[in-house]
Design a protein around this motif. Structure first.
Motif, PDB file in Angstrom:
ATOM      1  N   SER A   6       0.860  -1.142  -0.110  1.00 54.05           N
ATOM      2  CA  SER A   6      -0.032  -0.113  -0.051  1.00 54.05           C
ATOM      3  C   SER A   6       0.741   1.255   0.030  1.00 54.05           C
ATOM      4  N   SER A   7       1.817   1.250   0.564  1.00 51.32           N
ATOM      5  CA  SER A   7       2.696   2.528   0.671  1.00 51.32           C
ATOM      6  C   SER A   7       4.074   2.165   1.025  1.00 51.32           C
ATOM      7  N   ALA A   8       5.236   3.301   0.912  1.00 52.02           N
ATOM      8  CA  ALA A   8       6.351   2.997   1.268  1.00 52.02           C
ATOM      9  C   ALA A   8       6.522   2.978   2.625  1.00 52.02           C
ATOM     10  N   PHE A   9       5.537   3.809   3.565  1.00 53.47           N
ATOM     11  CA  PHE A   9       5.770   3.483   4.922  1.00 53.47           C
ATOM     12  C   PHE A   9       5.577   1.925   5.388  1.00 53.47           C
ATOM     13  N   LEU A  12       8.642  -0.125   4.836  1.00 52.45           N
ATOM     14  CA  LEU A  12       9.659  -0.204   5.704  1.00 52.45           C
ATOM     15  C   LEU A  12       9.249  -0.550   7.139  1.00 52.45           C
ATOM     16  N   ILE A  13       8.152  -0.482   7.343  1.00 49.14           N
ATOM     17  CA  ILE A  13       7.559  -0.594   8.821  1.00 49.14           C
ATOM     18  C   ILE A  13       8.147  -2.202   9.076  1.00 49.14           C
ATOM     19  N   SER A  14       8.090  -3.284   8.451  1.00 45.73           N
ATOM     20  CA  SER A  14       8.441  -4.491   8.748  1.00 45.73           C
ATOM     21  C   SER A  14       9.844  -4.514   9.301  1.00 45.73           C
ATOM     22  N   ALA A  20      12.723  -2.975  16.336  1.00 46.13           N
ATOM     23  CA  ALA A  20      12.155  -2.749  17.752  1.00 46.13           C
ATOM     24  C   ALA A  20      12.095  -3.991  18.544  1.00 46.13           C
ATOM     25  N   VAL A  21      11.435  -5.152  17.894  1.00 45.97           N
ATOM     26  CA  VAL A  21      11.306  -6.437  18.758  1.00 45.97           C
ATOM     27  C   VAL A  21      12.676  -6.606  19.314  1.00 45.97           C
ATOM     28  N   VAL A 318      12.880 -12.477  15.174  1.00 44.07           N
ATOM     29  CA  VAL A 318      12.852 -11.228  14.447  1.00 44.07           C
ATOM     30  C   VAL A 318      12.468 -11.825  13.269  1.00 44.07           C
ATOM     31  N   GLN A 319      13.008 -12.717  12.549  1.00 40.91           N
ATOM     32  CA  GLN A 319      12.434 -13.384  11.178  1.00 40.91           C
ATOM     33  C   GLN A 319      10.931 -13.465  11.037  1.00 40.91           C
ATOM     34  N   SER A 320      10.579 -14.131  12.242  1.00 44.02           N
ATOM     35  CA  SER A 320       8.978 -14.462  12.316  1.00 44.02           C
ATOM     36  C   SER A 320       8.182 -13.124  12.355  1.00 44.02           C
ATOM     37  N   VAL A 321       8.692 -12.039  13.152  1.00 43.81           N
ATOM     38  CA  VAL A 321       7.914 -11.095  13.463  1.00 43.81           C
ATOM     39  C   VAL A 321       7.965 -10.122  12.043  1.00 43.81           C
ATOM     40  N   ILE A 322       9.093 -10.356  11.210  1.00 45.92           N
ATOM     41  CA  ILE A 322       9.042  -9.374   9.856  1.00 45.92           C
ATOM     42  C   ILE A 322       8.087 -10.191   9.016  1.00 45.92           C
ATOM     43  N   LEU A 323       8.138 -11.659   9.048  1.00 46.76           N
ATOM     44  CA  LEU A 323       7.240 -12.291   8.053  1.00 46.76           C
ATOM     45  C   LEU A 323       5.878 -11.854   8.277  1.00 46.76           C
ATOM     46  N   PHE A 324       5.245 -12.107   9.696  1.00 49.11           N
ATOM     47  CA  PHE A 324       4.105 -11.944  10.135  1.00 49.11           C
ATOM     48  C   PHE A 324       3.455 -10.424   9.626  1.00 49.11           C
ATOM     49  N   SER A 325       4.580  -9.355  10.158  1.00 43.98           N
ATOM     50  CA  SER A 325       4.056  -8.137   9.767  1.00 43.98           C
ATOM     51  C   SER A 325       4.079  -7.570   8.287  1.00 43.98           C
ATOM     52  N   ILE A 326       4.710  -8.449   7.538  1.00 48.06           N
ATOM     53  CA  ILE A 326       4.507  -8.347   6.104  1.00 48.06           C
ATOM     54  C   ILE A 326       3.416  -8.899   5.523  1.00 48.06           C
ATOM     55  N   ALA A 327       2.870 -10.045   6.094  1.00 45.61           N
ATOM     56  CA  ALA A 327       1.729 -10.749   5.789  1.00 45.61           C
ATOM     57  C   ALA A 327       0.206 -10.166   6.092  1.00 45.61           C
TER      58      ALA A 327
END
Length: 338
Positions: A6-9, A12-14, A20-21, A318-327
């Motif tokens: 949806s956006s650049a934000f 980058l948030i993932s 942060a985690v 951290v890998q799991s958090v990034i994957l779920f935040s993307i999904a």
């Protein structure tokens, strides 16, 4: 499959959420939080070993990330990366160990055998889609899931596996090992090969007629059919190249990092590559900085886990958090379109 970040934000948030985690875990569990935080942000760049490891991991993410990006751009998301990486490493290692030919010939044959293995795995899913209408998203994952225990069994059953406690194939000969560019890290010229692949794939996708057709299949498949473009050509080509790039990631991991095919070396390579492709919006040029960023996060998190005596692996969390935040945004976006 249509992918619409949806956006650049949100892009980058993932990675930011992953960092942060990682910081929260350090503050909550590290024996010396301030020292651990300083190590997280700086020590990877001051150690030749860890800096080389970071670049080496980034090379794997670039190569496999390009495979994921290509499949997404063509509308055939490949979720079989884990098994394809493993299969490429296994076949490449077997060829390097078995063929009694001159070293350049054997290495070249192993390279193409590894690439062909991943391509054939992905082409099976392409065939199921074209003949039976099966969803590539599902079949690539299932084929990968089936190959992983099969390869585990083949490694255990290998007549030479007793030399490595039935957990790995024999080590490849020194003549096949890629030379280290930053000892003692395993960084090799595969890093520059991966960058070259990113640039070449970007040119094909965004600067050629074939690339424009491929992107049309990913964004407007019905219109692509109306224009008379071949669905079979798109499905077979994108998945074959995607599978080959994933398998070559496994081959370079064997030839340049592990020097053998051991059980589990592929772990998270496929999923992290998918993270890279989604964060970069499937742009091969953007895959380069995103791979470097994620590689730094994972390498630094693993270093902190080791030096601070954590009882768990921060990098895996951290890998799991990034994957779920993307999904999550994609799942919510799809739900909203129904």
């Amino acid at each position: 499959m249509k992918i619409r970040p949806s956006s650049a934000f949100q892009t980058l948030i993932s990675p930011a959420l992953g960092i942060a985690v990682c910081i929260l875990l350090i503050l909550g569990f590290a024996a010396h939080p301030l020292s651990a935080l300083r190590s997280l942000f700086s020590d990877t760049f001051t150690s030749a070993y860890y800096f080389g490891n970071m670049l080496n991991m980034a090379a794997f993410l670039m190569l496999a990330g390009c495979g994921s990006a290509l499949s997404i751009k063509g509308g055939n998301m490949n979720l079989g990366g884990e098994g394809q990486v493993y299969a490429g490493g296994f076949v490449g290692c077997m060829v390097l160990n078995v063929l009694p030919l001159p070293a350049p010939v054997t290495f070249t044959l192993a390279f193409f055998a590894a690439a062909a293995t991943g391509a054939l795995m992905a082409l099976f899913s392409a065939l199921l889609k074209e003949l039976r209408g099966a969803r590539v998203l599902l079949t690539t994952f299932l084929v990968s899931a089936a190959f992983i225990p099969l390869i585990d069994g083949l490694i255990t059953a290998s007549k030479n596996s007793s030399q490595t406690n039935m957990l790995a194939l024999p080590y490849i000969a020194d003549v096949y090992k890629l030379p280290q560019l930053l000892p003692p890290s395993p960084l090799s010229w595969s890093f520059f090969a991966a960058i070259t692949v990113c640039i070449a794939l970007w040119y094909v996708i965004f600067r050629t007629q074939a690339g424009r057709t491929l992107r049309l299949w990913g964004t407007a498949p019905d219109f692509a059919k109306y224009c008379g473009y071949s669905t079979r050509a798109n499905t077979y080509l994108t998945l074959a190249v995607s599978g080959a790039l994933h398998s070559l990631t496994g081959f370079f991991a064997v030839a340049g990092t592990y020097y053998t095919c051991h059980k589990g070396f592929y772990t998270n390579m496929g999923w992290n590559a998918l993270n890279v492709a989604l964060i970069s919006k499937s742009n091969p040029l953007a895959v380069i900085p995103v791979s470097l960023l994620l590689s730094w996060i994972f390498t630094s998190a693993s270093r902190v886990s080791l030096t601070q005596g954590f009882a768990f692996d921060i990098a895996g969390i951290v890998q799991s958090v990034i994957l779920f935040s993307i999904a999550i945004p994609f799942v919510m976006g799809r739900g909203g379109n129904k």
